[in-house]
Design a protein around this motif. Structure first.
Motif, PDB file in Angstrom:
ATOM      1  N   VAL A 158       0.843  -1.194   0.000  1.00  0.00           N
ATOM      2  CA  VAL A 158       0.000   0.000   0.000  1.00  0.00           C
ATOM      3  C   VAL A 158       0.881   1.248   0.000  1.00  0.00           C
ATOM      4  CG1 VAL A 158      -1.738   1.311   1.280  1.00  0.00           C
ATOM      5  CG2 VAL A 158      -1.894  -1.192   1.164  1.00  0.00           C
ATOM      6  N   GLU A 159       1.933   1.220   0.803  1.00  0.00           N
ATOM      7  CA  GLU A 159       2.848   2.363   0.869  1.00  0.00           C
ATOM      8  C   GLU A 159       3.569   2.577  -0.457  1.00  0.00           C
ATOM      9  OE1 GLU A 159       7.145   3.262   2.955  1.00  0.00           O
ATOM     10  OE2 GLU A 159       5.676   2.120   4.112  1.00  0.00           O
ATOM     11  N   LEU A 160       4.033   1.496  -1.072  1.00  0.00           N
ATOM     12  CA  LEU A 160       4.807   1.610  -2.315  1.00  0.00           C
ATOM     13  C   LEU A 160       3.948   2.039  -3.504  1.00  0.00           C
ATOM     14  CD1 LEU A 160       7.043  -1.581  -2.036  1.00  0.00           C
ATOM     15  CD2 LEU A 160       7.837   0.785  -1.946  1.00  0.00           C
ATOM     16  N   THR A 161       2.695   1.632  -3.516  1.00  0.00           N
ATOM     17  CA  THR A 161       1.834   1.871  -4.676  1.00  0.00           C
ATOM     18  C   THR A 161       0.802   2.967  -4.465  1.00  0.00           C
ATOM     19  OG1 THR A 161       0.195   0.236  -3.957  1.00  0.00           O
ATOM     20  CG2 THR A 161       2.043  -0.564  -5.301  1.00  0.00           C
ATOM     21  N   GLY A 162       0.627   3.414  -3.205  1.00  0.00           N
ATOM     22  CA  GLY A 162      -0.457   4.339  -2.922  1.00  0.00           C
ATOM     23  C   GLY A 162      -1.817   3.699  -3.108  1.00  0.00           C
ATOM     24  N   GLY A 163      -1.848   2.380  -3.086  1.00  0.00           N
ATOM     25  CA  GLY A 163      -3.104   1.656  -3.280  1.00  0.00           C
ATOM     26  C   GLY A 163      -3.501   1.477  -4.729  1.00  0.00           C
ATOM     27  N   ASP A 164      -2.628   1.876  -5.667  1.00  0.00           N
ATOM     28  CA  ASP A 164      -2.933   1.796  -7.098  1.00  0.00           C
ATOM     29  C   ASP A 164      -2.332   0.519  -7.680  1.00  0.00           C
ATOM     30  OD1 ASP A 164      -3.436   2.130  -9.769  1.00  0.00           O
ATOM     31  OD2 ASP A 164      -2.268   3.986  -9.992  1.00  0.00           O
ATOM     32  N   ALA A 165      -3.173  -0.460  -7.970  1.00  0.00           N
ATOM     33  CA  ALA A 165      -2.693  -1.738  -8.500  1.00  0.00           C
ATOM     34  C   ALA A 165      -2.059  -1.595  -9.876  1.00  0.00           C
ATOM     35  CB  ALA A 165      -3.844  -2.741  -8.570  1.00  0.00           C
ATOM     36  N   ALA A 166      -2.403  -0.540 -10.598  1.00  0.00           N
ATOM     37  CA  ALA A 166      -1.905  -0.375 -11.967  1.00  0.00           C
ATOM     38  C   ALA A 166      -0.403  -0.123 -12.024  1.00  0.00           C
ATOM     39  CB  ALA A 166      -2.643   0.766 -12.661  1.00  0.00           C
ATOM     40  N   VAL A 167       0.186   0.341 -10.931  1.00  0.00           N
ATOM     41  CA  VAL A 167       1.619   0.678 -10.954  1.00  0.00           C
ATOM     42  C   VAL A 167       2.491  -0.499 -10.520  1.00  0.00           C
ATOM     43  CG1 VAL A 167       1.084   3.093 -10.493  1.00  0.00           C
ATOM     44  CG2 VAL A 167       1.718   1.595  -8.588  1.00  0.00           C
ATOM     45  N   ILE A 168       1.892  -1.612 -10.184  1.00  0.00           N
ATOM     46  CA  ILE A 168       2.655  -2.760  -9.684  1.00  0.00           C
ATOM     47  C   ILE A 168       3.484  -3.392 -10.798  1.00  0.00           C
ATOM     48  CG2 ILE A 168       2.411  -5.144  -8.860  1.00  0.00           C
ATOM     49  CD1 ILE A 168       0.062  -4.192  -7.162  1.00  0.00           C
ATOM     50  N   THR A 169       4.731  -3.705 -10.472  1.00  0.00           N
ATOM     51  CA  THR A 169       5.621  -4.487 -11.323  1.00  0.00           C
ATOM     52  C   THR A 169       6.221  -5.604 -10.464  1.00  0.00           C
ATOM     53  OG1 THR A 169       7.645  -3.258 -10.806  1.00  0.00           O
ATOM     54  CG2 THR A 169       6.237  -2.368 -12.576  1.00  0.00           C
ATOM     55  N   PRO A 170       6.903  -6.571 -11.058  1.00  0.00           N
ATOM     56  CA  PRO A 170       7.575  -7.571 -10.228  1.00  0.00           C
ATOM     57  C   PRO A 170       8.559  -6.951  -9.237  1.00  0.00           C
ATOM     58  CG  PRO A 170       7.407  -8.381 -12.462  1.00  0.00           C
ATOM     59  CD  PRO A 170       6.943  -6.949 -12.491  1.00  0.00           C
ATOM     60  N   ALA A 171       9.183  -5.843  -9.631  1.00  0.00           N
ATOM     61  CA  ALA A 171      10.122  -5.182  -8.724  1.00  0.00           C
ATOM     62  C   ALA A 171       9.411  -4.640  -7.480  1.00  0.00           C
ATOM     63  CB  ALA A 171      10.839  -4.055  -9.455  1.00  0.00           C
ATOM     64  N   THR A 172       8.145  -4.286  -7.606  1.00  0.00           N
ATOM     65  CA  THR A 172       7.367  -3.824  -6.451  1.00  0.00           C
ATOM     66  C   THR A 172       7.273  -4.920  -5.402  1.00  0.00           C
ATOM     67  OG1 THR A 172       6.006  -2.541  -8.010  1.00  0.00           O
ATOM     68  CG2 THR A 172       5.226  -2.706  -5.744  1.00  0.00           C
ATOM     69  N   LEU A 173       7.016  -6.136  -5.866  1.00  0.00           N
ATOM     70  CA  LEU A 173       6.939  -7.269  -4.940  1.00  0.00           C
ATOM     71  C   LEU A 173       8.285  -7.491  -4.267  1.00  0.00           C
ATOM     72  CD1 LEU A 173       5.389  -9.707  -3.755  1.00  0.00           C
ATOM     73  CD2 LEU A 173       6.151 -11.018  -5.754  1.00  0.00           C
ATOM     74  N   GLU A 174       9.359  -7.430  -5.045  1.00  0.00           N
ATOM     75  CA  GLU A 174      10.689  -7.630  -4.467  1.00  0.00           C
ATOM     76  C   GLU A 174      10.998  -6.569  -3.416  1.00  0.00           C
ATOM     77  OE1 GLU A 174      14.225  -9.199  -6.667  1.00  0.00           O
ATOM     78  OE2 GLU A 174      14.962  -7.145  -6.430  1.00  0.00           O
ATOM     79  N   GLN A 175      10.665  -5.317  -3.707  1.00  0.00           N
ATOM     80  CA  GLN A 175      10.923  -4.234  -2.757  1.00  0.00           C
ATOM     81  C   GLN A 175      10.146  -4.450  -1.456  1.00  0.00           C
ATOM     82  OE1 GLN A 175       9.913  -0.613  -4.817  1.00  0.00           O
ATOM     83  NE2 GLN A 175      11.310  -1.072  -6.496  1.00  0.00           N
ATOM     84  N   ALA A 176       8.879  -4.833  -1.568  1.00  0.00           N
ATOM     85  CA  ALA A 176       8.074  -5.050  -0.372  1.00  0.00           C
ATOM     86  C   ALA A 176       8.608  -6.226   0.434  1.00  0.00           C
ATOM     87  CB  ALA A 176       6.614  -5.290  -0.761  1.00  0.00           C
ATOM     88  N   ALA A 177       8.986  -7.291  -0.254  1.00  0.00           N
ATOM     89  CA  ALA A 177       9.504  -8.470   0.435  1.00  0.00           C
ATOM     90  C   ALA A 177      10.797  -8.147   1.172  1.00  0.00           C
ATOM     91  CB  ALA A 177       9.739  -9.599  -0.570  1.00  0.00           C
TER      92      ALA A 177
END
Length: 310
Positions: A203-222
């Protein structure tokens, strides 16, 4: 004589005129205005005509790399998930329009041949090439020959089963490696976490916007310690690393070439794959193994398809 290479994706058709040394003399890119077989063939013909015009030379054949399972003798795409195709005779359709011999291969086979002839695989005769992009693909070169199998679908790493009866893959089957570790499916799983509200970091990384998600987003959150994201990411990384390590054990390549947009933009995932090979491939199979990064970038498939046509 130069040959024509085609890279058929889900959004664009790219064409290049390539000489015998693997040099791109000219290229063109045309968006797919529609995804019907006839429409895609016309788009490929447009891209091919533009590339040949820019190069100013004649070509003697055409190679096509497509993200699909392909019958090697007929050039029929039995399953092409990105285009929603089944049993499309692309080779015959293009031959009729281009008036030249056409060889259709899996996009990873084309990329592997390009790296073998003109990139990171030069000087080795036994290669395993693994790309993780929108999907997961691999290709095998053994004793300087492309291994395609009886039906033309050898090396389909993305479609080995890692969770029998698990997530549905774009190929229509359940539990494939690609369903867990391919870029499209990493994004889908990350969006599921966001929708469930189980990942505060997402939520913090995307602002709640699913459209901006990339695989790198998942890696950053993890890597930021988000438990839900880490579970999805660690599962994908382990499945991928074990699968590649097992292929190294079975094939005993001299060189493992890693590429694709996901491994490029998710360096930790790439590192985990490399660590997994060292941890889980048999000791004898990894002795002398060189792990290299793909050198040709987006042109590997274009170059490889053209050189296969030659």
């Amino acid at each position: 004589m130069p040959t024509l290479g085609i890279d058929l994706g889900g959004t664009f058709a790219r064409a290049a005129v390539v000489d015998a040394a693997g040099n791109v003399l000219a290229s063109a890119k045309v968006a797919l205005s529609e995804r019907s077989p006839a429409g895609v063939v016309e788009t490929i013909v447009q891209a091919a005509a533009a590339a040949k015009k820019f190069a100013g030379v004649e070509v003697v054949g055409c190679g096509v790399g497509a993200a699909a399972q392909i019958h090697k003798d007929s050039g029929v795409l039995s399953v092409a998930p990105n285009l929603g195709w089944r049993n499309v005779p692309l080779g015959a359709m293009l031959k009729a329009r281009l008036g030249q011999p056409v060889r259709v291969v899996n996009d990873l086979a084309a990329a592997a041949w390009g790296e073998f002839q003109a990139g990171a695989g030069r000087g080795a005769s036994d290669l395993l090439v693994v790309f993780v992009g929108s999907g997961v693909g691999s290709a095998i070169i053994a004793n300087a020959r492309l291994l395609d199998g009886a039906g033309g679908v050898a090396g389909e790493l993305g479609h080995i089963k890692v969770v029998p009866g698990g997530r549905r893959c774009g190929c229509g089957e359940l539990g494939c490696l690609e369903a867990y570790a391919g870029g499209h499916n990493l994004i889908a799983q990350t969006r599921e976490l966001l929708a469930a509200g189980s990942s505060p970091k997402l939520v913090e990384l995307t602002g709640g916007d699913a459209a901006v998600i990339t695989p790198a987003t998942l890696e950053q959150a993890a890597e930021a310690g988000d438990a839900a994201a880490h579970e999805v990411y660690a599962r994908a990384a382990q499945f991928l690393a074990v699968a590649v390590a097992n292929q190294v054990t079975v094939l005993n390549p001299a060189r493992l070439i890693l590429g694709g947009g996901v491994l490029t933009h998710c360096p930790s995932l790439r590192h985990r794959v490399m660590e997994g090979v060292q941890a889980w491939a048999s000791q004898t199979s990894r002795e002398g193994l060189l792990i290299a990064e793909a050198e040709l970038g987006d042109d590997s498939g274009l170059i490889g398809a053209a050189l296969l046509a030659a």
